[in-house]
Design a protein around this motif. Structure first.
Motif: not given
Lengths: 102, 102, 102, 102
Positions: C13-33
């Protein structure tokens, strides 16, 4: 298809880790998952749940009698069912037109 | 004596990385440092400055034309001059009394 | 209790990864862990299956539209139910008798 | 500009590692290199030789009295002189439009 490389060892058993590494390799070798052992870890190939299931078994096998366990793991997922355990290296050797130390 | 395993690749060149991995393996193979390539990285053995000097060369070789570079590296240092590139695996195989997939 | 630190991103997806990192952090932040984000990855704390379950969810969320995914993960398991997300750092600061940059 | 995250500890000193982690953080904190400590490692930012020079100092500080030392390190190089120690996290928070646990 996922390639992972991982290493796992206890931190409370002193400097010599081979008995614990052997315990883990026994599990990997009998798991049926395709793997290659190297001096710094073991590469497994398969579907995500398959290989991470083997990693879990290895953790559970150490958890029984180890108070502190360290693991490092890296994953290379590619959207294809083609095995890359040999292919990744062959591709590099074909670019360099020579065999490399494996 | 230090064993390291590292992998390094650009993040701005798309999905196929073998041309850049080949550029790095060319440097490692010509460095004179003892190494073993595996599907997920390359293990080097030597004195700390020697092996980290090769890692630096690899970084400098990618830095020329890559805008973003990722590297993972793990190190296992042991206070002895004995090579472990083969020994670590042989010890595990002798405990399990069988050959493993390498 | 397990502490893991992981980072996961696509390679196609090229050099800028923040949209995908944000997708992951959304999951982590809502996981309750319980977790802590840092510039190079995210530290999660919990029981093995709990934290590795979140890692799996993150992989599945990228697998939908990414052709190649890289992950690095390290784990520090300790046989105790005590949280170490703050304690590990506090212990080092108490030894050094000063606050460190966090 | 390079961001690295690393952790380094002895394998021959038993389960409790904080005295050795403190020895390393003392070096990092006095090095003048910008850093952030987290429960699983320390993130450093700077030019390649600068940050890897600090890693070397940390290794040399443990090598004096440790017989076996383990290190994991990951690097994120980007062709720009802009600091990302805060920016990487801010970008993800701006996408998610909320603060995350740091």
């Amino acid at each position: 298809m996922v390639l992972i490389e991982f290493s796992m060892f206890p931190l409370d058993k002193g400097e010599s880790l081979s008995p614990y590494v052997a315990r883990i390799l026994d599990i990997i070798d009998k798991s049926g998952v395709n793997y290659r052992l190297n001096p710094m870890g073991t590469v497994l190939e398969g579907d995500y749940d398959e290989v991470m299931g083997v990693v879990r078994q290895c953790f559970k096998a150490l958890e029984k009698d180890c108070r502190r366990i360290s693991m490092t793991l890296k994953m290379d997922y590619r959207k294809s069912n083609e095995s890359r355990l040999e292919k990744k290296i062959q591709k590099v050797e074909s670019i360099l037109k020579r065999e490399l130390k494996k």
